[in-house]
Structure formats: C-alpha cells, structure tokens
Design an enzyme around this catalytic site. Structure first.
Site, short mmCIF file in Angstrom:
data_model
loop_
_atom_site.label_atom_id
_atom_site.label_comp_id
_atom_site.label_asym_id
_atom_site.label_seq_id
_atom_site.Cartn_x
_atom_site.Cartn_y
_atom_site.Cartn_z
N GLY A 36 0.80 -1.23 0.00
CA GLY A 36 0.00 0.00 0.00
C GLY A 36 0.83 1.27 0.00
O GLY A 36 0.28 2.36 0.15
N ILE A 39 -0.64 1.28 -7.38
CA ILE A 39 -2.07 0.94 -7.29
C ILE A 39 -2.51 0.80 -5.83
O ILE A 39 -3.60 1.23 -5.46
CB ILE A 39 -2.33 -0.36 -8.09
CG1 ILE A 39 -2.14 -0.11 -9.59
CG2 ILE A 39 -3.74 -0.90 -7.80
CD1 ILE A 39 -2.08 -1.38 -10.44
N SER A 98 -3.66 -9.55 -13.58
CA SER A 98 -3.02 -8.78 -14.66
C SER A 98 -3.49 -9.29 -16.00
O SER A 98 -3.77 -10.48 -16.17
CB SER A 98 -1.50 -8.94 -14.61
OG SER A 98 -0.91 -8.40 -15.78
N TYR A 140 5.61 -14.37 -14.57
CA TYR A 140 4.61 -13.37 -14.18
C TYR A 140 3.23 -13.78 -14.69
O TYR A 140 2.23 -13.70 -13.95
CB TYR A 140 5.01 -12.01 -14.75
CG TYR A 140 4.15 -10.85 -14.28
CD1 TYR A 140 4.35 -10.30 -13.02
CD2 TYR A 140 3.16 -10.33 -15.09
CE1 TYR A 140 3.57 -9.24 -12.58
CE2 TYR A 140 2.37 -9.27 -14.66
CZ TYR A 140 2.58 -8.72 -13.40
OH TYR A 140 1.80 -7.68 -12.97
P1 NDP Z 1 4.51 -0.74 -7.52
O1 NDP Z 1 5.88 -1.24 -7.77
O2 NDP Z 1 4.24 0.71 -7.50
O3 NDP Z 1 3.92 -1.38 -6.19
C1 NDP Z 1 4.21 -2.68 -5.78
C2 NDP Z 1 3.91 -2.75 -4.30
O4 NDP Z 1 4.09 -4.07 -3.83
C3 NDP Z 1 4.81 -1.84 -3.49
O5 NDP Z 1 4.03 -1.22 -2.49
C4 NDP Z 1 5.81 -2.79 -2.87
O6 NDP Z 1 6.28 -2.27 -1.65
C5 NDP Z 1 4.92 -4.03 -2.69
N1 NDP Z 1 5.66 -5.27 -2.60
C6 NDP Z 1 6.36 -5.91 -3.55
N2 NDP Z 1 6.89 -7.03 -3.08
C7 NDP Z 1 6.51 -7.11 -1.77
C8 NDP Z 1 6.75 -8.02 -0.73
N3 NDP Z 1 7.49 -9.12 -0.91
N4 NDP Z 1 6.20 -7.77 0.47
C9 NDP Z 1 5.45 -6.68 0.70
N5 NDP Z 1 5.19 -5.77 -0.26
C10 NDP Z 1 5.72 -5.97 -1.47
O7 NDP Z 1 3.63 -1.42 -8.67
P2 NDP Z 1 2.05 -1.49 -8.97
O8 NDP Z 1 1.29 -0.60 -8.10
O9 NDP Z 1 1.94 -1.36 -10.41
O10 NDP Z 1 1.76 -3.01 -8.58
C11 NDP Z 1 0.74 -3.43 -7.72
C12 NDP Z 1 0.13 -4.71 -8.25
O11 NDP Z 1 -0.49 -4.44 -9.51
C13 NDP Z 1 1.11 -5.86 -8.49
O12 NDP Z 1 0.54 -7.07 -8.03
C14 NDP Z 1 1.24 -5.88 -10.00
O13 NDP Z 1 1.58 -7.16 -10.48
C15 NDP Z 1 -0.16 -5.46 -10.41
N6 NDP Z 1 -0.26 -4.99 -11.79
C16 NDP Z 1 0.35 -3.81 -12.17
C17 NDP Z 1 0.25 -3.39 -13.49
C18 NDP Z 1 0.90 -2.13 -13.96
O14 NDP Z 1 1.02 -1.92 -15.20
N7 NDP Z 1 1.31 -1.23 -13.08
C19 NDP Z 1 -0.49 -4.18 -14.50
C20 NDP Z 1 -1.10 -5.37 -13.98
C21 NDP Z 1 -0.97 -5.75 -12.68
P3 NDP Z 1 7.82 -2.43 -1.16
O15 NDP Z 1 8.67 -2.18 -2.35
O16 NDP Z 1 7.95 -1.43 -0.04
O17 NDP Z 1 7.91 -3.82 -0.66
#
Ligand code: NDP
Length: 257
Positions: A13, A17, A136, A149
């Site tokens: 969060g 997204i 996705s 993925y």
């Molecule tokens: P961001 O990289 O902005 O956000 C990803 C989030 O996931 C961050 O808050 C990150 O926080 C967290 N995260 C990743 N790995 C972990 C972990 N092991 N434990 C806890 N938190 C974790 O990308 P998006 O907002 O784009 O991605 C959010 C979701 O949307 C994902 O599931 C992605 O696959 C999906 N998605 C995104 C698309 C896009 O084009 N943007 C398209 C389709 C799906 P931190 O780094 O602090 O751990």
C-alpha cells in the site's frame, strides 16, 4: 461515503495501485492498514494518508511477518472488512535466459504470498468481508519474456475461484481486479528514464483499443467498487481495467487502417 466504518488491509500500500487505493479508501471513510517492505516509502505514504491509516513493514513472502501485520491491523481497528492482496513484482523470465531464483521469486511473491495473506487475514475477517486480489492482463496476453509473471497472475485468478468457493459459507466475496498497463513505479526497471517511459507508453498505447495506458486511480476505483456493497452479489469474478486490451484487441490502434 461508500466505506464508512469499514476497515481494510492493503498489501503493497505504499506505492502505485495500492497507494492509490489506500487514498481512495480513506476518502470514502475507511480505516486502512498498509504494508510494504520499504519503511521510507511506507512513512511517506502514511504522512499523506493521515490519521485513519497505519503502516506495517512486512515482507508478504514471510508468513510470520504477514500474520503479525494482519494481527497489528486487527489490534488497531478491530475486525477487517476488506483485504486487497495487491503486493506484487514484475520480473523478466525469457526462455533460455532465466534463473530459477528469479522465476521462483515471482511465483513466491505473486501467488504463494497472496494465498498466505488471505489465510493470515481469515481469523480477523468479518463475515461478509470482501477480498480483492490483484491479477493482470499478462495472465492471458502471452507477452514474451513474462512466463513466470503470466503464470503467477493466472494462478491468482484460479486461486480466487477456489477461495470464493471456500469462503462463500461466510458470505466472504473474493474477486480479482486485472489491470492492463498502468502508470506506476513497477515500470521503473523496464524504463528507467522519462524518455524511455514515454517511448514505452507510446508503444503499449498502440495495442490498447482506448489508445492509452491506465492510471492507478482507475484501478483503485474498481477495487473500491468490488470492496463496497455495490458489488454485494459479485463473487469469483475478474474485472479487467485495461482499455479493452484483452476483450477486443482487434480494435487497437495498431490494427486500424
Ligand atoms: P509498484 O511497484 O508501485 O507497487 C508494488 C507494491 O508491492 C509496493 O508497495 C511494494 O512495496 C509491494 N511489494 C512488492 N513485493 C513485496 C513483498 N514481498 N512484500 C510486501 N510488499 C511488497 O507497482 P504497482 O502498483 O503497479 O503493482 C501493484 C500490483 O499491480 C502488483 O501485483 C502488480 O503485479 C499489479 N499490476 C500492475 C500493473 C501495472 O502496469 N502497473 C499491471 C497489472 C498488474 P515495497 O517495495 O515497499 O515492498
């Protein structure tokens, strides 16, 4: 306000997204717990979200840390009404050039951790709660280089249907939001400069019938719908927020005369 008196947990969060959704949930009256691994990003997000949000540093692939994060949210808010299992990573795994480590880390984060997030949340969920998993378009598009993925997000869809069956006796709804290409930091690795980002966006936009990539807010509004009572009879569904990329690819600019 559509989420007055509701409580929510959003994994990942602190960015993209997940953060857009946290913002919208707070605006709609919810108290929201967000997680992420990066304390700095979490603190920045909390500053913006204000007093109705708390943050817990937790790696979602660590089951004990996830259980502790959910317990902390429940301690702060009481039982939870909404879980958005959103944390996820991209990862390039082309045939002929991929390591087991990368492949497994994508599956572990995007599938295994999502399952254990829901399992950890269950004892703290109200009956009638709403769980939303982040899928996705790549689960169905066959984009080269994305085997892990794509498999992970197809796994999310399949898992959501099983969870919907298992949790229906408690009237808990489980649905998937499946974004198309959406402007968030997840693209930073693939397009590290502004110029590279603009070029990538332009290329992707040609494959989207509505002719552009999406904004995180557009996904957040769909998550809000699924979380709210407006979606009270929607169970086991997957809603694509992709400008038509999966449903009507033939309408994309690249195919127009
Ligand atoms: P961001 O990289 O902005 O956000 C990803 C989030 O996931 C961050 O808050 C990150 O926080 C967290 N995260 C990743 N790995 C972990 C972990 N092991 N434990 C806890 N938190 C974790 O990308 P998006 O907002 O784009 O991605 C959010 C979701 O949307 C994902 O599931 C992605 O696959 C999906 N998605 C995104 C698309 C896009 O084009 N943007 C398209 C389709 C799906 P931190 O780094 O602090 O751990």
């Amino acid at each position: 306000m559509r989420l007055a008196n509701k409580t929510a947990l959003i994994t990942g969060g602190n960015s993209g997204i997940g953060l857009a959704t946290a913002r919208l949930f707070v605006k709609e009256g919810a108290r929201v717990a967000i997680t992420g691994r990066d304390r700095g990003k979490l603190d920045a997000a909390l500053k913006e979200l204000g007093p109705n949000a708390i943050g817990v540093v937790a790696d979602s692939t660590d089951v004990a840390a996830t259980e502790a994060a959910v317990a902390q949210a429940a301690k702060a808010f009481g039982k939870l009404d909404i879980v958005f299992a959103n944390a996820g990573i991209a990862g390039n795994t082309p045939l002929g050039g991929s390591s087991l480590e990368t492949f497994e880390s994508v599956l572990r984060t995007n599938v295994t951790a999502v399952f254990f997030t829901v399992q950890a949340a269950l004892p703290h969920l109200n009956d009638g709660a709403s769980i939303i998993l982040n899928g996705s378009v790549i689960s169905v598009l066959g984009n080269p280089g994305y085997a892990a993925y794509a498999a992970s997000k197809a796994g999310v869809r399949a898992m959501a249907r099983v969870m919907a069956s298992e949790l229906s006796p408690r009237r808990i709804r489980v649905n998937v939001v499946a974004p198309g290409a959406t402007r968030t930091p997840i693209w930073d690795g693939a397009a590290p400069t502004e110029a590279a980002k603009a070029a990538l966006e332009q290329r992707i936009a040609k494959t989207v019938p509505l002719g552009r990539i999406g904004d995180a807010d557009e996904v957040a509004r769909t998550v809000l719908f699924l979380a709210s009572d407006d979606a009270s009879n929607i169970q086991g569904a997957e809603i694509f927020v992709d400008g038509g990329a999966t449903a009507s690819p033939a309408g994309a600019p690249v195919y127009r005369g």
